[in-house]
Each structure stands twice: as structure tokens, then as C-alpha cells.
Design a protein around this motif. Structure first.
Motif, short mmCIF file in Angstrom:
data_model
loop_
_atom_site.label_atom_id
_atom_site.label_comp_id
_atom_site.label_asym_id
_atom_site.label_seq_id
_atom_site.Cartn_x
_atom_site.Cartn_y
_atom_site.Cartn_z
N GLN A 273 0.88 -1.13 0.12
CA GLN A 273 0.08 0.03 -0.13
C GLN A 273 0.88 1.15 0.25
O GLN A 273 0.14 2.36 0.14
CB GLN A 273 -0.95 -0.16 1.24
N ASN A 274 2.16 0.94 0.10
CA ASN A 274 3.09 2.31 0.07
C ASN A 274 2.89 3.04 1.24
O ASN A 274 2.88 4.27 1.10
CB ASN A 274 3.00 3.08 -1.12
N TYR A 275 2.57 2.29 2.50
CA TYR A 275 2.57 3.08 3.61
C TYR A 275 3.52 3.00 4.61
O TYR A 275 4.19 2.21 4.73
CB TYR A 275 1.17 2.43 4.41
N THR A 276 3.84 4.18 5.36
CA THR A 276 4.82 4.66 5.97
C THR A 276 4.39 4.59 7.35
O THR A 276 3.63 5.50 7.84
CB THR A 276 5.80 5.64 5.77
N PRO A 277 4.49 3.64 8.15
CA PRO A 277 4.10 3.71 9.52
C PRO A 277 4.57 4.68 10.45
O PRO A 277 6.00 5.17 10.21
CB PRO A 277 4.05 2.28 10.26
N THR A 278 4.40 5.03 11.71
CA THR A 278 4.85 6.01 12.57
C THR A 278 5.81 4.87 13.19
O THR A 278 5.83 3.70 13.10
CB THR A 278 3.93 6.41 13.63
N LEU A 279 6.87 5.42 13.78
CA LEU A 279 7.82 4.62 14.24
C LEU A 279 7.14 3.82 15.69
O LEU A 279 7.80 2.50 15.76
CB LEU A 279 8.98 5.62 15.16
N GLU A 280 6.33 4.27 16.29
CA GLU A 280 5.65 3.45 17.39
C GLU A 280 4.85 2.44 16.79
O GLU A 280 4.98 1.20 17.37
CB GLU A 280 4.84 4.46 18.19
N GLU A 281 4.11 2.70 15.56
CA GLU A 281 3.42 1.73 14.99
C GLU A 281 4.60 0.36 14.51
O GLU A 281 4.33 -0.85 14.74
CB GLU A 281 2.78 1.92 13.62
N TYR A 282 5.65 0.96 13.86
CA TYR A 282 6.62 -0.02 13.38
C TYR A 282 7.11 -0.92 14.47
O TYR A 282 7.21 -2.22 14.43
CB TYR A 282 7.65 0.81 12.66
N LEU A 283 7.38 -0.09 15.55
CA LEU A 283 8.24 -0.91 16.58
C LEU A 283 7.11 -1.95 17.38
O LEU A 283 7.68 -3.07 17.88
CB LEU A 283 8.93 0.23 17.73
N LYS A 284 5.97 -1.54 17.40
CA LYS A 284 5.07 -2.45 18.00
C LYS A 284 4.90 -3.71 17.39
O LYS A 284 4.98 -4.96 17.74
CB LYS A 284 3.62 -1.85 17.96
N LEU A 285 4.80 -3.60 15.76
CA LEU A 285 4.75 -4.77 15.19
C LEU A 285 6.07 -5.42 15.06
O LEU A 285 6.22 -6.79 14.97
CB LEU A 285 4.44 -4.36 13.60
N GLY A 286 7.26 -4.45 15.37
CA GLY A 286 8.55 -5.27 15.12
C GLY A 286 8.85 -6.16 16.32
O GLY A 286 9.83 -6.90 16.39
#
Length: 543
Positions: free
Chosen positions: A380-393
Motif C-alpha cells: 500500500q506504499n504506507y509508512t507507519p509511525t515509528l511507534e506503529e513500526y516498533l509495536k509490529l517489530g
């Protein structure tokens, strides 16, 4: 004519070990060596027991035994000595009043989770509340203080200052051509691979090479012999794992994936090297191998439609779900996944611990779901927030699934509570996940971007704050250091789970520190080659 599917293939480097371990002979332990080993072991035990009356005189011996990789033989003796030291802390501080002694005392107690205040270092401050500059002349003390600073907690400002102070002066020693080569090498080792962040087997191999013979020849001889005997055990295990992998024929059946079974077994040795964990290493290596195949499927091969179907099949966990998969690689991978977990189920049944399989399956399902979420972001060419990214991370780092997997083969001392604890995502698992995710991203984001990949933490930070790459990397390293403090805090007694469980998390984190110290050495395995050879190829000379 059907259009060819556009895939973001990585064209990974081939296996650099090829048939080295597959074709190696089965090694046997010589009776004479076993007898000598037992005799030396008792002599080392006597050295430890001799210090029970004055445990504060045994700090260097305890440290040597731990760093030489032989502490697993003397757990009770070392625990009694450390408890004795803690009970008589004031006396110990008086008897070890130099920088090396206090730093070593602090680190040994802190690593074992025993309470000790960082105020013990106040005596080394000047009138301006800064560390005395004269301490820089004590190189052995500097090395010990640096190691102590690596087990600091949040808010321990004196140890933050100590880390900066020792880093500055150890770098100077490392770079000074007039320094002795031995001290320069020790400074380099402490800066890059401090004890708290190093893989225990690698630290043992290194420490054996620098341990002075005159310190205690009995301890050194035992350490060398023990290393070589364990190495034979590990070589035999790797031989078996390599043959299993060869039979799967991954390069032909799943050509998109990294072919790295030797490096994955290296990871298993990082997590636990002791003989009693042989089953654990076998299971863990197979699970991380599956995780790697899945990672590359979601990252470097599958279309979003194919990945949706594969994730649905993994959630069903049913062989009949294979009929719904729409490409051959997905079917092969799904088949291997179910086969491996069936085998784990048989191992758990033999242990009378069948319930453990349910936790392992649940964590693999979570892993696949996280990989799919990241693939959707990319599609979807979506850039998550860093917080979103780290939660999934937390899950894309593979930490939770691999910590659960490390507990599967650990025997009776691990209860259902330990598995529930991992599933609850405690602070130490979050910290380990964040370290693994961030060091990977820092080292691999440029390679990943070139071939087409979801944004990493580096891009997420740059886009949110309008930062440069250098600013983003600096911030992420600060977060990594903060996460290390979280890990250190979770070892303070009383702990939520047995120390043996926490050690799996710590050792997995150490593995990530080493593998991503200079580059993504899993993707580019030439950087790990010397370490792998040190543990699985080169024996230690015993003369």
C-alpha cells in the motif's frame, strides 16, 4: 500468455559452507580425555570451595571461570560464593578497594541479579563530581569499569559517565601505536564485544587466548579441554542438522530464500551451548530456519495475494489448507512447516510436555500475521509511525517465537508459567525485540531499499521528524542502549521467571549484537565466517 509475476527478489549469496559439515565424520570422545576432564574439574571445584570462608578473595577466579565458559559445571559453588560476597558486602568493598576490584565486584553481583548500588563508584569522583582523570592510567581498571558500565540501569548517572569516560580512553589505547598490542586488543574487544553483550562461546574462545597461564594453569587447561569436548558435541549436532537441511533441498525447492543453516546453528549455540540443551538446540535451529524461510517468502518472493493465502493456511494449521495455496513455493514451505512442528510434537510427547507444542504453534501464527501486516504496508506504499513500526517489530524481530522455541527442549525446570509469561510480552522480551529489530534495520536498510522493501525504522524516523539518516541512526542507537538497561533491570532478583528463562532472552539479544555489529552478517555470511570457524572448525591446542 500469462504475464510473469513481478517479485522483489534479493538474489542472496549462496551458502559459503556448502557440504563442509554435511560430509564431516561423526566424532567420538576419547576415554582418556574424559578421565582427564573429570580430574581437572574436581581440582577447579576444590579451588572454588577453598574460598568459601573469604569469598571476596575469589572475585577474579569466579570471573575467569565464567568467561572461560566452564561456569556451568560449578553453578552451586559460584552461587554460594556470590551470596557470601553479597552478605559481606562491606567487607568485600574494603578488601577490593581499587577500580578493578570494585568494578568486578559490581558486575558479578549485578549480572547475578543481586542488589548493589552504583554509589560504590563515588569514591572515584573528584571535587567536581566527575571521574578522576588519573583513572585513565589504570588500564586494567578501565577495562573492568567499562564492563561494569554495560550492566547499568536507568538513572545510574555515574555509570553513564563511566561509559563515556572508559569509551574515550579505551579508544585512545586502541588507536595508540605505542600501546602494547595485547592491551590494544583488549581495549578493542571490550569496546565492541563487552561481556554483557557478547555470545558466551565466543567470549570463552577469546578469553582462553588472553588468559595468562601463570594465573591458574589448572583452570586454563580444564577450560581448553572442556571447549574441545563441547566442540565435538556441537560438530556432531551440526552434522545432523546440516544433513536434515540438505535433504530438504532448499536451494532448488525455495530458491528465493537464504541458505544459512550453519549460521542458524551458530545462533542456537549463542542461545545455549551446554550439553544438557542438545534437544533444545535441534528444535531451535529448525524453528529459526522456518522463520528465515517465511521471512524471505514475505519479504523477497510472495505477492500480497499469495501471502494472504499463506497466512490464512498458517492460521488454520491444517494439511488440507494446502489446497488453497496458489504457488508451489508456498506449498513446499507450508509442508515443511507442518512436518517440523509434527516432529516437535513427538519430542514434546516423549518429555511428557505435549502442552508446549500449543504455545509454539501460537507464536508461529503470530509471526506470520506480523509478516503479513508488514507486507501490506509495502503493497500500500504506507509508512507507519515509528511507534506503529516498533509495536509490529516485536514479532517481526522473531524474538517471541524464538524465545518460546528455546524453552521447548529445556526439561522439567520450565513450567507452563514460563510459556504464559512469554505470551504476555513482558518488558525484557519487548526490549530484546527492539534491539534485534533496530540493529537489523540500521545495518540492512540500504540493501533492502535497493530491491524494494517496506520502510524500516530508519525511514520511519526520518520521515516523521524530517531527520537525516545519521540523525535517525543516532536516535535508534540511543533506543537500543535504553532497551539494554531494561534487560539489565529484569535480571534483578526476585525475578518473574527462573534465571534460566531470562538467560535465553539475554543470549538471543547477545547474538543479535554480534551478528549485526558491522553489517547484516546473516545476509552477508562472510562477516560471520571467522566466528563460525572458531566455534565449529578450529580446535584449541592443549599443550
Amino acid at each position: 500468455m500469462a504475464l510473469e509475476t513481478n517479485r522483489h527478489l534479493a538474489h542472496f549469496q549462496a551458502d559459503i559452507w556448502e557440504k563442509h559439515f554435511v560430509s564431516s565424520p561423526l566424532l567420538h570422545l576419547e576415554t582418556e580425555q574424559a578421565s582427564k576432564h573429570q580430574k581437572l574439574k574436581e581440582q577447579v571445584r576444590e579451588l572454588l570451595l577453598a574460598g568459601l570462608d573469604k569469598p571476596w578473595e575469589q572475585l577474579d577466579l569466579i570471573d575467569s571461570i565464567q568467561r572461560l565458559g566452564i561456569a556451568y559445571h560449578f553453578k552451586d559453588e559460584i552461587e554460594n560464593l556470590l551470596l557470601g560476597i553479597h552478605k559481606n558486602l562491606d567487607t568485600c568493598l574494603e578488601e577490593n578497594d581499587n577500580l578493578h576490584g570494585i568494578s568486578l565486584l559490581f558486575r558479578l553481583l549485578r549480572q547475578y541479579g543481586l542488589t548493589i548500588s552504583c554509589d560504590v563508584f563515588n569514591k572515584f569522583k573528584n571535587e567536581s563530581e566527575m571521574l578522576k582523570e588519573s583513572l585513565s592510567e589504570d588500564v586494567i581498571g578501565l577495562l573492568s569499569l567499562h564492563e561494569a558500565a554495560c550492566v547499568r540501569l536507568h538513572g545510574e548517572n555515574i555509570l553513564e559517565q563511566a561509559l563515556d569516560f572508559t569509551t574515550k580512553h579505551l579508544k585512545s589505547i586502541k588507536e595508540d601505536t605505542s600501546s602494547s598490542p595485547k592491551l590494544a586488543a583488549q581495549a578493542s574487544q571490550a569496546l565492541k564485544y563487552p561481556v554483557q553483550k557478547n555470545i558466551p562461546r565466543l567470549d570463552a574462545k577469546y578469553y582462553i587466548s588472553v588468559y595468562p597461564l601463570h594465573n591458574n594453569p589448572v583452570v586454563l587447561t580444564f577450560a581448553k579441554l572442556d571447549f574441545n569436548m563441547l566442540q565435538k558435541l556441537h560438530q556432531n549436532e551440526l552434522r545432523e542438522i546440516a544433513r536434515w537441511w540438505k535433504d530438504l533441498d532448499i536451494p532448488r525447492r525455495l530458491p528465493y530464500a537464504r541458505d544459512r543453516i550453519t549460521e542458524l546453528f551458530f545462533g542456537a549455540i549463542a542461545v545455549y551451548y551446554e550439553p544438557c540443551y542438545a534437544l533444545g538446540r535441534k528444535i531451535w535451529t529448525k524453528v529459526i530456519a522456518l522463520g528465515s524461510l517465511l521471512d524471505d517468502m514475505y519479504d523477497a518472493y510472495g505477492t500480497i495475494e499469495e501471502l494472504e493465502l499463506l497466512t490464512q493456511a498458517i492460521q488454520r494449521w491444517d494439511r488440507n489448507a494446502m489446497d488453497g495455496l496458489n504457488n508451489e513455493c508456498s506449498k513446499v514451505l507450508y509442508q515443511i512447516l507442518l512436518d517440523v512442528y509434527d516432529e516437535i510434537g513427538e519430542d514434546m510427547a516423549k518429555l511428557g510436555k505435549s502442552y508446549r507444542l500449543d504455545y509454539a504453534v501460537e507464536m508461529m501464527k503470530r509471526q506470520a500475521t506480523a509478516y503479513l501486516a508488514e507486507a501490506r504496508w509495502f503493497s500500500q506504499n504506507y509508512t507507519p509511525t515509528l511507534e506503529e513500526y516498533l509495536k509490529l517489530g516485536i514479532h517481526t524481530s522473531s524474538c517471541p517465537v524464538l524465545i518460546v522455541s528455546s524453552l521447548l527442549g529445556m526439561g522439567d525446570n520450565i513450567s507452563r508459567d514460563a510459556f504464559e509469561w512469554v505470551l504476555s510480552t513482558p518488558k525484557i522480551v519487548i526490549a530484546s525485540s527492539q534491539i534485534g529489530r533496530l540493529v537489523d534495520d540500521i545495518m540492512s536498510h540500504e540493501f533492502e531499499k535497493k530491491r524494494g522493501h517496506a520502510d524500516t525504522a530508519v525511514e520511519c524516523y526520518m520521515k516523521k521528524y524530517g531527520a537525516t539518516k545519521q540523525e535517525a541512526v543516532k536516535e535508534l542507537y540511543m533506543r537500543i542502549e535504553s532497551a539494554w538497561k531494561d534487560i539489565n533491570e529484569e535480571f534483578l532478583q526476585p525475578t518473574e521467571v527462573p534465571m534460566a528463562v531470562l538467560m535465553r532472552v539475554l543470549n538471543f539479544t547477545r547474538c543479535n549484537h554480534v551478528v549485526y555489529a558491522d553489517t547484516d552478517a546473516y545476509t552477508f555470511p562472510d562477516y560471520l565466517k571467522d566466528f563460525v570457524a572458531a566455534l565449529f572448525v578450529h580446535q584449541l591446542p592443549l599443550d
